[in-house]
Design a protein around this motif. Sequence first.
Motif, mmCIF file in Angstrom:
data_model
loop_
_atom_site.group_PDB
_atom_site.id
_atom_site.type_symbol
_atom_site.label_atom_id
_atom_site.label_comp_id
_atom_site.label_asym_id
_atom_site.label_seq_id
_atom_site.Cartn_x
_atom_site.Cartn_y
_atom_site.Cartn_z
ATOM 1 N N GLU A 44 0.846 -1.190 0.000
ATOM 2 C CA GLU A 44 0.000 0.000 0.000
ATOM 3 C C GLU A 44 0.884 1.243 0.000
ATOM 4 O O GLU A 44 1.588 1.522 0.965
ATOM 5 N N ARG A 45 0.854 1.960 -1.100
ATOM 6 C CA ARG A 45 1.616 3.198 -1.183
ATOM 7 C C ARG A 45 0.824 4.276 -1.928
ATOM 8 O O ARG A 45 1.372 5.076 -2.680
ATOM 9 N N GLU A 46 -0.474 4.282 -1.671
ATOM 10 C CA GLU A 46 -1.335 5.291 -2.273
ATOM 11 C C GLU A 46 -1.444 6.507 -1.364
ATOM 12 O O GLU A 46 -1.407 6.395 -0.137
ATOM 13 N N LEU A 70 -1.191 11.595 -14.238
ATOM 14 C CA LEU A 70 -2.549 11.076 -14.143
ATOM 15 C C LEU A 70 -2.832 10.051 -15.234
ATOM 16 O O LEU A 70 -2.263 10.104 -16.326
ATOM 17 N N ASN A 71 -3.711 9.121 -14.928
ATOM 18 C CA ASN A 71 -4.309 8.334 -15.999
ATOM 19 C C ASN A 71 -5.050 9.267 -16.944
ATOM 20 O O ASN A 71 -5.614 10.294 -16.512
ATOM 21 N N ASN A 72 -5.087 8.916 -18.216
ATOM 22 C CA ASN A 72 -5.836 9.726 -19.168
ATOM 23 C C ASN A 72 -7.307 9.826 -18.762
ATOM 24 O O ASN A 72 -7.922 10.903 -18.844
ATOM 25 N N SER A 73 -7.867 8.720 -18.273
ATOM 26 C CA SER A 73 -9.278 8.727 -17.870
ATOM 27 C C SER A 73 -9.514 9.663 -16.688
ATOM 28 O O SER A 73 -10.552 10.343 -16.626
ATOM 29 N N ALA A 74 -8.559 9.732 -15.762
ATOM 30 C CA ALA A 74 -8.711 10.628 -14.618
ATOM 31 C C ALA A 74 -8.608 12.083 -15.042
ATOM 32 O O ALA A 74 -9.366 12.939 -14.560
ATOM 33 N N ALA A 75 -7.673 12.386 -15.960
ATOM 34 C CA ALA A 75 -7.547 13.763 -16.446
ATOM 35 C C ALA A 75 -8.826 14.221 -17.132
ATOM 36 O O ALA A 75 -9.265 15.368 -16.965
ATOM 37 N N GLN A 76 -9.439 13.308 -17.899
ATOM 38 C CA GLN A 76 -10.685 13.653 -18.570
ATOM 39 C C GLN A 76 -11.810 13.859 -17.564
ATOM 40 O O GLN A 76 -12.637 14.769 -17.701
ATOM 41 N N GLN A 77 -11.860 13.009 -16.546
ATOM 42 C CA GLN A 77 -12.921 13.123 -15.547
ATOM 43 C C GLN A 77 -12.805 14.431 -14.763
ATOM 44 O O GLN A 77 -13.820 15.065 -14.453
ATOM 45 N N THR A 125 -3.443 0.674 -13.078
ATOM 46 C CA THR A 125 -4.792 0.205 -12.752
ATOM 47 C C THR A 125 -5.052 0.267 -11.256
ATOM 48 O O THR A 125 -6.171 0.013 -10.818
ATOM 49 N N ARG A 126 -4.039 0.607 -10.472
ATOM 50 C CA ARG A 126 -4.165 0.588 -9.018
ATOM 51 C C ARG A 126 -4.647 1.909 -8.432
ATOM 52 O O ARG A 126 -5.048 1.968 -7.274
ATOM 53 N N ALA A 127 -4.557 2.973 -9.205
ATOM 54 C CA ALA A 127 -4.916 4.295 -8.690
ATOM 55 C C ALA A 127 -5.300 5.178 -9.869
ATOM 56 O O ALA A 127 -5.444 4.705 -11.001
ATOM 57 N N ASP A 128 -5.437 6.481 -9.587
ATOM 58 C CA ASP A 128 -5.786 7.436 -10.645
ATOM 59 C C ASP A 128 -4.564 7.977 -11.364
ATOM 60 O O ASP A 128 -4.693 8.732 -12.327
ATOM 61 N N GLY A 129 -3.374 7.585 -10.885
ATOM 62 C CA GLY A 129 -2.149 8.052 -11.503
ATOM 63 C C GLY A 129 -0.945 7.724 -10.647
ATOM 64 O O GLY A 129 -1.049 7.069 -9.604
#
Length: 310
Positions: A44-46, A70-77, A125-129
């Motif tokens: 756990e290192r979030e 950031l994940n691309n999906s998180a940046a868009q969200q 896949t473990r976090a938003d970035g």
Amino acid sequence: MSVFRVMGICLPAMIFLSSCAGVQESVRNWDAGFLSVEGGADGEREVEVTVDGQPVKFLVDPGFGAMRLLNNSAAQQIGLRPSAIAGGYEIGPVMLTSRSSTAQLDSENYTGPARFHWFGQDVTTRADGLISPVVLPYGTIRFELGPSQIGEEIRSLPLEGSGIYGVSGGYGKLLVRDDIIRVAIDLNVEDAVASADVGALLRETNGGRFVGVSEEREIRYGVVRPVLRLVLDNPLIVAGLRVEWVFVEVERAGMLAQEDSDPETIIVTARTNRNDRDYRLTLGQAQLRSCTFFEFNNQASLLSFNCTFG
């Protein structure tokens, strides 16, 4: 492996990740304490923050790239709009280009504007970035690996902190001959991986031979490159850690190592111009077996390893 080539230039619309390191990002709060995270592959290192008022979970990543990615999906969200500043991340012949934007960051030790990057795809896949320890607002970020051991001690490398727009830096610096190898850590892999230029350098300084057949491995951010095992005659010592062999990036998969092979025919991606060489080494879990922890000391600019050294 992963990381950057020093381009030696600053362009207004494209900032290469390891260039222009003298320009420093303004987000600093290195006197603000200590953060401990788990250093195992599944540890756990979030860390949780908010970006423009929206909750975001980052995975603390000791690999190359001193940035908030950031994940691309998180940046868009979140609704981030790309600015004119982009980042170029070079992995062998592959160049990934990131978009970036400034946004309001609210975290435990910092509140204010900060720059965020994202590629055209998700990076975890473990976090938003992913977030580098050198852009976290703590004096020290420690990755816990195991219980204390008798005879352990701390040895360190100089740490390159975050550079221009929060992209370059985030690595230890190892002097080999007259060259500096940039050293990072990948907690998701077992073995050390070196760029072609490091492979050529180590053949000269430590001696060694290539063995086996080259195979494809993911280096970073989904980029897959062929690598070949280099067994060193004399181990490379990285802050007391022994590296007896490394996977070296090569031109193609399926290359067969031969005893009398000219290294120039194997490490075909090594650069002949010394000023353009990409000296980077990523340590894996195998090199950390004897360690209780490693840590990024942002105040002292040190990447330190607490281990029992043989």
